[in-house]
Enzyme design. Sequence first.
Site, PDB file in Angstrom:
ATOM      1  N   SER A  15       2.720  -2.363  64.365  1.00 55.04           N
ATOM      2  CA  SER A  15       3.642  -3.363  64.912  1.00 55.04           C
ATOM      3  C   SER A  15       4.401  -2.826  66.115  1.00 55.04           C
ATOM      4  O   SER A  15       4.865  -3.590  66.953  1.00 55.04           O
ATOM      5  CB  SER A  15       4.648  -3.793  63.839  1.00 55.04           C
ATOM      6  OG  SER A  15       4.005  -4.588  62.880  1.00 55.04           O
ATOM      7  N   ARG A  44     -15.222 -34.904  41.368  1.00 54.17           N
ATOM      8  CA  ARG A  44     -14.825 -34.414  40.039  1.00 54.17           C
ATOM      9  C   ARG A  44     -14.033 -35.499  39.294  1.00 54.17           C
ATOM     10  O   ARG A  44     -12.983 -35.950  39.776  1.00 54.17           O
ATOM     11  CB  ARG A  44     -13.959 -33.164  40.226  1.00 54.17           C
ATOM     12  CG  ARG A  44     -13.314 -32.635  38.985  1.00 54.17           C
ATOM     13  CD  ARG A  44     -14.281 -31.837  38.174  1.00 54.17           C
ATOM     14  NE  ARG A  44     -13.603 -31.152  37.072  1.00 54.17           N
ATOM     15  CZ  ARG A  44     -14.243 -30.609  36.060  1.00 54.17           C
ATOM     16  NH1 ARG A  44     -15.574 -30.666  35.993  1.00 54.17           N
ATOM     17  NH2 ARG A  44     -13.579 -30.003  35.107  1.00 54.17           N
ATOM     18  N   GLY A  50     -11.049 -23.942  37.770  1.00 59.06           N
ATOM     19  CA  GLY A  50     -11.749 -22.691  37.436  1.00 59.06           C
ATOM     20  C   GLY A  50     -12.913 -22.413  38.364  1.00 59.06           C
ATOM     21  O   GLY A  50     -13.197 -21.257  38.704  1.00 59.06           O
ATOM     22  N   GLU A  68      -3.188  -8.908  64.938  1.00 61.55           N
ATOM     23  CA  GLU A  68      -2.677  -9.419  66.228  1.00 61.55           C
ATOM     24  C   GLU A  68      -1.217  -9.844  66.144  1.00 61.55           C
ATOM     25  O   GLU A  68      -0.786 -10.810  66.774  1.00 61.55           O
ATOM     26  CB  GLU A  68      -3.610 -10.489  66.787  1.00 61.55           C
ATOM     27  CG  GLU A  68      -4.903  -9.797  67.152  1.00 61.55           C
ATOM     28  CD  GLU A  68      -5.885 -10.554  67.969  1.00 61.55           C
ATOM     29  OE1 GLU A  68      -5.485 -11.414  68.736  1.00 61.55           O
ATOM     30  OE2 GLU A  68      -7.066 -10.226  67.851  1.00 61.55           O
TER      31      GLU A  68
HETATM   32  N1  COS Z   1       3.826 -10.222  78.209  1.00 60.20           N
HETATM   33  C1  COS Z   1       4.015  -9.345  79.231  1.00 60.20           C
HETATM   34  N2  COS Z   1       4.895  -8.320  79.148  1.00 60.20           N
HETATM   35  C2  COS Z   1       5.605  -8.198  78.024  1.00 60.20           C
HETATM   36  C3  COS Z   1       5.476  -9.077  76.937  1.00 60.20           C
HETATM   37  C4  COS Z   1       4.532 -10.124  77.071  1.00 60.20           C
HETATM   38  N3  COS Z   1       4.334 -10.993  76.088  1.00 60.20           N
HETATM   39  N4  COS Z   1       6.300  -8.691  75.947  1.00 60.20           N
HETATM   40  C5  COS Z   1       6.959  -7.622  76.395  1.00 60.20           C
HETATM   41  N5  COS Z   1       6.541  -7.334  77.651  1.00 60.20           N
HETATM   42  C6  COS Z   1       7.016  -6.262  78.521  1.00 60.20           C
HETATM   43  C7  COS Z   1       8.524  -6.392  78.743  1.00 60.20           C
HETATM   44  O1  COS Z   1       8.780  -7.241  79.818  1.00 60.20           O
HETATM   45  C8  COS Z   1       8.906  -4.962  79.017  1.00 60.20           C
HETATM   46  O2  COS Z   1       8.558  -4.650  80.332  1.00 60.20           O
HETATM   47  P1  COS Z   1       9.529  -3.791  81.280  1.00 60.20           P
HETATM   48  O3  COS Z   1       9.728  -2.477  80.612  1.00 60.20           O
HETATM   49  O4  COS Z   1       8.808  -3.691  82.559  1.00 60.20           O
HETATM   50  O5  COS Z   1      10.809  -4.565  81.364  1.00 60.20           O
HETATM   51  C9  COS Z   1       7.973  -4.175  78.111  1.00 60.20           C
HETATM   52  O6  COS Z   1       6.852  -5.013  77.852  1.00 60.20           O
HETATM   53  C10 COS Z   1       8.614  -3.759  76.825  1.00 60.20           C
HETATM   54  O7  COS Z   1       9.099  -4.920  76.186  1.00 60.20           O
HETATM   55  P2  COS Z   1      10.008  -4.860  74.885  1.00 60.20           P
HETATM   56  O8  COS Z   1      11.173  -3.949  75.141  1.00 60.20           O
HETATM   57  O9  COS Z   1      10.284  -6.267  74.482  1.00 60.20           O
HETATM   58  O10 COS Z   1       9.048  -4.139  73.854  1.00 60.20           O
HETATM   59  P3  COS Z   1       9.218  -3.826  72.315  1.00 60.20           P
HETATM   60  O11 COS Z   1       8.678  -2.484  72.070  1.00 60.20           O
HETATM   61  O12 COS Z   1      10.599  -4.160  71.870  1.00 60.20           O
HETATM   62  O13 COS Z   1       8.135  -4.803  71.645  1.00 60.20           O
HETATM   63  C11 COS Z   1       7.159  -6.668  70.530  1.00 60.20           C
HETATM   64  C12 COS Z   1       8.211  -6.102  71.523  1.00 60.20           C
HETATM   65  C13 COS Z   1       7.661  -6.782  69.133  1.00 60.20           C
HETATM   66  C14 COS Z   1       6.867  -8.056  71.110  1.00 60.20           C
HETATM   67  C15 COS Z   1       5.863  -5.835  70.549  1.00 60.20           C
HETATM   68  O14 COS Z   1       6.083  -4.554  70.049  1.00 60.20           O
HETATM   69  C16 COS Z   1       4.732  -6.451  69.781  1.00 60.20           C
HETATM   70  O15 COS Z   1       4.143  -7.471  70.171  1.00 60.20           O
HETATM   71  N6  COS Z   1       4.342  -5.833  68.653  1.00 60.20           N
HETATM   72  C17 COS Z   1       3.234  -6.264  67.863  1.00 60.20           C
HETATM   73  C18 COS Z   1       2.009  -5.580  68.291  1.00 60.20           C
HETATM   74  C19 COS Z   1       0.799  -6.126  67.601  1.00 60.20           C
HETATM   75  O16 COS Z   1       0.520  -7.299  67.704  1.00 60.20           O
HETATM   76  N7  COS Z   1       0.080  -5.237  66.907  1.00 60.20           N
HETATM   77  C20 COS Z   1      -1.154  -5.582  66.328  1.00 60.20           C
HETATM   78  C21 COS Z   1      -2.162  -4.836  67.119  1.00 60.20           C
HETATM   79  S1  COS Z   1      -3.631  -5.635  67.415  1.00 60.20           S
HETATM   80  S2  COS Z   1      -4.449  -6.019  65.704  1.00 60.20           S
END
Ligand code: COS
Length: 382
Positions: free
Chosen positions: A132, A268, A340, A363
């Site tokens: 995550s 059914r 069942g 995702e």
């Molecule tokens: N599109 C483009 N850029 C994005 C974005 C998006 N949807 N979301 C965040 N960013 C950018 C931000 O703008 C920021 O950029 P800058 O540093 O240039 O300002 C950067 O990414 C970091 O953003 P943020 O601080 O919001 O990041 P976090 O680490 O707090 O993460 C979430 C935010 C929770 C949204 C992220 O960690 C996430 O999506 N996690 C889930 C990952 C996932 O889906 N894992 C499964 C893997 S694949 S099976």
Amino acid sequence: MDLNLTEEQRAVQKTARDFAERRLAPAAHARDKSCTFPTAELRELGALGLLGVAVPEELGGAGAGMVAYSLAMQELARGDASVAVAVSVTNMVGELVSRVGDEAQQRRHVPRLTSGEAVCGAFALSEPQAGSDPAGLAMRAEKTASGWRLSGTKQWITGGDRAGVLVVWAVTDPAAGHKGITAFLVEGGVKGLTVGRLEDKMGLHGSSTAQLVLDGVEVGDDAVLGGVGGGFRLAMMALDGGRIGIASQAIGIARGALEAAIRYAGDRVQFGQPIIRHQAIGNMLADAATWLDAATLMTLRAAALKESGAPFSDAAAMAKLFATEKAGLICDIALQVHGGYGYTTDFPVERACRDVRVTRIYEGTSEIQRIVIARSLLARGR
Ligand code: COS
């Protein structure tokens, strides 16, 4: 939003539906039992243009856009969710490279993905300790004279053992946090890339989920996708689109289960009448059909926003959250209606219940979608 489908969207939907009914659904049970990866089916999907529905035509895709892609995913998942997830990742990787790759990267990798030559694509972001929170990756990429050397372990990589084209995220500058992460294009079978283990999962038995070990994999400078240090943003962007794919997959699984339950409840007979005429059963099916409709509309709306170039991150998160949560409930209702029989492997609803579960996890878990939605509420001040 125009609720009428275009001719092209209807054609893609029909192609996917016909293929799913003719080639996927009849063998889905056997594939699940034998845990068989659908290599031949993916190649056929490539020939039909369904491995890159949203990828531009000049790179071998169908160029039909995100709404058509969602419709295709729904149909394929209704036939076999394991095949659909491979299609989803392949489209996501193809789209990413066609969007941010340079011309040489596009020409080299995208046609192999869309045609099925590469079998499938892989999105190698997650690691044992970073799912995550992908900003916490441990995989390192060290600069060499002619490129980069990648070392570390990736986890939960859909099709990772089969993919001809992988996007691998690694830390290029440990001091820079998420700005020190870079995406690399890696070809399947390169020296130093091995499969650590294949997960033994609850569902999606026709899809492989690999742990990948990269032990000094050498790639050139031309493997850097979207610039050094730009990888985190790319992952976020790609996942936004990927979430529409997974919402669509969940809808397809749920639709198949609901249709089976409606058929069963019509046939059914208990207490002298088909059980669908008993209010307890009719009400469950009515709720399920309503949720499915709402999930479909939300998902197509997110797809339409993406297609139009409008911001769609929160719409995709809402669609994934709602569609996958409700799809789980719909599959559960479908099983309950079968009584069942539903709990046996003689009926497909049991497989639907297992296959749909992971859509709330991969995702981005439901909890992550809520974070994305809540942050967007805050940003918009409403
Ligand atoms: N599109 C483009 N850029 C994005 C974005 C998006 N949807 N979301 C965040 N960013 C950018 C931000 O703008 C920021 O950029 P800058 O540093 O240039 O300002 C950067 O990414 C970091 O953003 P943020 O601080 O919001 O990041 P976090 O680490 O707090 O993460 C979430 C935010 C929770 C949204 C992220 O960690 C996430 O999506 N996690 C889930 C990952 C996932 O889906 N894992 C499964 C893997 S694949 S099976």
